[in-house]
Design an enzyme around this catalytic site. Structure first.
Site, mmCIF file in Angstrom:
data_model
loop_
_atom_site.group_PDB
_atom_site.id
_atom_site.type_symbol
_atom_site.label_atom_id
_atom_site.label_comp_id
_atom_site.label_asym_id
_atom_site.label_seq_id
_atom_site.Cartn_x
_atom_site.Cartn_y
_atom_site.Cartn_z
ATOM 1 N N TYR A 54 -42.291 58.162 -36.431
ATOM 2 C CA TYR A 54 -42.581 57.888 -37.838
ATOM 3 C C TYR A 54 -42.182 59.103 -38.667
ATOM 4 O O TYR A 54 -42.535 60.228 -38.330
ATOM 5 C CB TYR A 54 -44.084 57.615 -38.010
ATOM 6 C CG TYR A 54 -44.532 57.508 -39.447
ATOM 7 C CD1 TYR A 54 -44.401 56.314 -40.144
ATOM 8 C CD2 TYR A 54 -45.076 58.609 -40.121
ATOM 9 C CE1 TYR A 54 -44.808 56.210 -41.469
ATOM 10 C CE2 TYR A 54 -45.482 58.507 -41.439
ATOM 11 C CZ TYR A 54 -45.349 57.303 -42.102
ATOM 12 O OH TYR A 54 -45.740 57.204 -43.411
ATOM 13 N N GLU B 255 -39.023 56.722 -46.421
ATOM 14 C CA GLU B 255 -39.713 56.556 -45.134
ATOM 15 C C GLU B 255 -38.813 55.884 -44.109
ATOM 16 O O GLU B 255 -38.073 54.953 -44.435
ATOM 17 C CB GLU B 255 -40.970 55.703 -45.361
ATOM 18 C CG GLU B 255 -41.807 55.483 -44.118
ATOM 19 C CD GLU B 255 -42.951 54.490 -44.374
ATOM 20 O OE1 GLU B 255 -44.024 54.942 -44.792
ATOM 21 O OE2 GLU B 255 -42.751 53.289 -44.168
#
Ligand code: GDP
Ligand code: MN
Length: 361
Positions: free
Chosen positions: A100, A183
């Site tokens: 992530y 992201e």
């Protein structure tokens, strides 16, 4: 404004981050033509602006033999109440591990905040809740050209070093695109190297022009219309429409409404020097909000002339009651026009608001 995955991936690709091979389709049939150039295993991804898309059934695996059928299925679905109009068909990655990576603005420190976790993927929210320490953080001021090497090292921990350059490239995207959020979840390792399997990019609305984006898709039709008229307009949840000139006067009108127990339906600042047509457009716009039961117009005549305001209100010809406070230039003329038509014009701002609150109770 949120950018869809396929657009965000294009941006990442241009910055040197590896993205999967893929095509965007708008109908299942379009896929047929692309099949020969696609690998045997594919993943079909609904291009919808919702979180938790994969879990909600918006990401489907397929192979060449059933890809078109799978596309039909995906196009027929609603993903969290959002229809699927575009599907990104990509090579299916041979994922070794999911990481992530996100970059955002931290308002409290006024810095850029980079987050990295070894446990990426669809369960990242759960990780954040149950094991926040598993998400490593680093902050840096926006003036930095690069993320310093020591920060990259701290962020990565024991994760493979080959992920490091992606952090810097995403940071460059973040800065260049005036992003509020960039992201990659998951950022994956594969036998072919590091690849961005998903991408999310939110551009600061104040930078849309600079970024060459002409239409803000995140706005409602009404918000877009307000933008076109040049009004500062924010939709709220109440029943009293509000039109003022100047942010301060409009905000204090909202405050008074709350103070007397009412709920404002919107904030609308028409700006200075509002002519008849401008006021008419503002009144009609606010009137078109379904929850609006009454409208408070609170305008101070400086450059703005009260008689123009009055004509604007009258010519709007709306069904809800309009309670008016007018003061300043040409006040007498304005008041006469309105009282001839039977409009309520209590003397003070407080009284105007009280009348509206009573009406909408
Ligand atoms: P999101 O739910 O909107 O975040 O959609 P993602 O694009 O992140 O996909 C959700 C999950 O599907 C990922 O975390 C992966 O586990 C899986 N996934 C997505 N693309 C691929 C792929 O190419 N190969 C494999 N094996 N899994 C994938
Ligand atoms: Mn994702």
């Amino acid at each position: 404004m949120k950018i869809l995955e396929y657009e965000a991936k294009k941006v990442l690709g241009e910055s040197g981050i590896t993205i999967p091979e893929g095509v965007l389709i708008r109908t299942p049939d379009e896929l047929t033509a692309h099949l020969p150039s696609l690998p045997d295993n594919v993943v079909l991804k609904a291009q919808v602006d919702v979180g938790g898309r994969g879990k909600a059934g918006g990401v489907l695996m397929a192979d060449k033999t059933n890809a078109v059928e799978t596309a039909k299925d995906l196009f027929s679905r609603m993903i969290k109440n959002t229809p699927v109009k575009e599907v990104l068909v990509e090579e299916r990655l041979d994922i070794i591990h999911e990481y992530y990576l996100s970059i955002a603005i931290d308002r409290s420190t006024r810095q850029v905040l980079i987050l990295f976790a070894d446990a990426g993927g669809v369960e990242i929210e759960k990780v954040a809740k149950e094991d926040p320490a598993a998400i490593r953080r680093a902050s840096l001021p926006l003036i930095m050209h690069d993320v310093p090497a020591f920060m990259v090292r701290d962020l990565l921990g024991n994760a493979p070093k080959e992920l490091g350059p992606v952090i810097n490239r995403l940071y460059h995207v973040f800065v260049k695109k005036d992003a509020l959020l960039a992201e990659i979840n998951p950022l994956v390792t594969t036998p072919r190297g590091v690849i961005a399997a998903d991408a999310k990019l939110i551009i600061d609305d104040n930078s849309l022009k600079r970024q060459g984006i002409t239409v803000n898709r995140d706005l409602s039709d009404r918000e877009r219309e307000a933008e076109r008229f040049g009004f500062s307009y924010v939709e709220l949840e109440g029943t009293i429409g509000v039109i003022g000139n100047g942010a301060g006067l409009t905000m204090s009108t909202l405050d008074l409404i709350e103070y007397y127990g009412g709920r404002a339906a919107n904030f609308l600042d028409v700006g200075g020097g509002a002519e008849q047509e401008r006021v008419m457009n503002a009144v009609r716009l606010v009137s078109s909000v379904p929850s609006v039961k009454a409208i408070v117009v609170n305008l101070l005549g400086g450059i703005t002339r009260c008689d123009e305001v009055a004509k604007g209100i009258i010519s709007a010809g709306i069904s809800q009651p309009v309670i008016v406070r007018l003061a300043g230039t040409n006040e007498e003329e304005g008041r006469k026009l309105l009282s001839d038509k039977g409009y309520q014009m209590p003397d003070t701002m407080e009284q105007v608001v009280k009348v509206a609150v009573e009406m909408t109770r």
